[in-house]
Write a protein that holds these residues in place. Structure first.
Motif: not given
Ligand code: PHE
Length: 347
Positions: A249-253, A262-265, A282, A284, A286
């Motif tokens: 999953r890609l989160r803004p980082g 981004f943070e790719l988890d 969690s 997930w 990081e």
């Protein structure tokens, strides 16, 4: 050939045919062609002979001397070759000896799992056309912070607890992103490279944190690079490493040197996403902070931002090893415990 020369020749040939080793050959050599060897003495023994005979004997004995020397040299060579072959036979390397080493209580060496995975990932990137760069562990403020858009007093410096040297100008690099700066100094765009290595942070250790760990930095700079390129390379990498579909999953980082960041988890491979100590319950982990290189960073690297842009990422190698082998405490990796590391020796 004058009789006396012929006689010496016959004598020599008989002795030569009986020689069995190099030592007696050397004796024979000095006996016949040495300083006061038999062949040299022939002429001297003919003091009273006439000039013609002397000339003939001189010629013949010279000829014989040449022949004898050649025969001896060749024989020496063949003895030496025999010796080499014998030694090779004796010293043959038995590549199946490993188990007998272990019988004797000795063990063979292997790569630490972090080194092994680093090499594997380097190979993957090399096959995609990336270069491999290195950088120093001891960095200066400029390469670790300033040129990465983290000026003095910027709050982002607190994100990375730094081991400073007494001069407060040098530090143990807190991330391999310093290699981005060094890469831009040494290369002209377009380029793409990875830079693996140890990084250091002054923080408390627990199951998922260590003061010394390993990252692999990546940077690609060219014309019209997009987030799609970044995602493509990251997905290719992960499917090569895990050899199976991995949920990501890609989160803004936030990192000052990328925009957007981004943070790719990846879904925790230890608990399968259910929650455990490694993923802090969690599900997930990081794994891959990344993003598009901030224009300020490119400017520090003397890159024309009207023409070029790029992406960068920082892969955490220790977590990757933990995910792959189901290790639930990062401290094992640096324990120096041979019972632990010997499980990973791969040949
Ligand atoms: N250097 C960052 C860190 O150590 C990771 C990172 C690298 C983020 C490259 C974005 C791009 O946390």
């Amino acid at each position: 050939m004058v009789e006396i020369v012929q006689k010496i020749k016959d004598e020599f040939e008989l002795a030569f045919s009986q020689v069995k080793d190099k030592a007696s050959l050397m004796n024979l050599k000095s006996e016949y062609v040495g300083k006061s060897g038999k062949i040299g003495l022939i002429l001297k023994s003919l003091k009273d002979a006439d000039v013609e005979t002397k000339q003939q004997v001189g010629k013949d004995s010279n000829l014989l001397k040449g022949e004898v020397e050649q025969m001896i040299t060749e024989k020496i060579k063949s003895f030496e070759l025999e010796e080499i072959n014998k030694n090779l036979e004796k010293k043959k390397i038995d590549i199946s000896l490993r188990s007998s080493l272990q019988d004797k209580g000795l063990s063979s060496a292997g790569f630490h799992p972090v080194s092994a995975i680093q090499r594997e990932i380097e190979d993957i990137f090399v096959s995609m056309g990336f270069d491999i760069l290195d950088g120093p562990h001891i960095e200066d403020d400029y390469h670790n912070f300033e040129a990465l858009n983290i000026p003095a007093n910027h709050p982002a410096r607190d994100m990375q607890d730094t081991f400073w040297f007494k001069d407060m100008k040098h530090l143990l690099r807190t991330h391999t992103s310093s290699i981005q700066v060094r890469g831009m100094e040494s290369k002209q765009p377009p380029f793409k490279f990875v830079g693996p290595g140890k990084v250091f942070r002054c923080e408390a250790t627990d199951a998922s944190h260590e003061m010394v760990f390993h990252q692999l930095e990546g940077m690609m700079v060219g014309e019209n690079i997009s987030v799609a390129n970044l995602i493509y390379f990251m997905k290719t990498l992960l499917s090569e490493i895990f050899k199976k579909e991995t949920n990501v999953r890609l989160r803004p980082g936030f990192f000052p040197f990328v925009e957007p960041g981004f943070e790719l988890d990846i879904e925790c491979l230890i608990c399968g996403g259910k929650g455990c100590s490694v993923c802090k319950q969690s599900g997930w982990v990081e794994l891959l902070p990344c993003g598009m290189v901030h224009p300020n960073v490119l400017k520090y690297g003397n890159i024309d931002t009207s023409k070029y842009n790029g992406f960068a990422f920082g892969l955490g190698l220790d977590r990757l090893v933990m995910m792959r082998y189901g290790i639930d405490d990062i401290r094992n990796l640096h324990s120096g415990d041979l019972r632990f590391v010997s499980q990973f020796a791969e040949f």
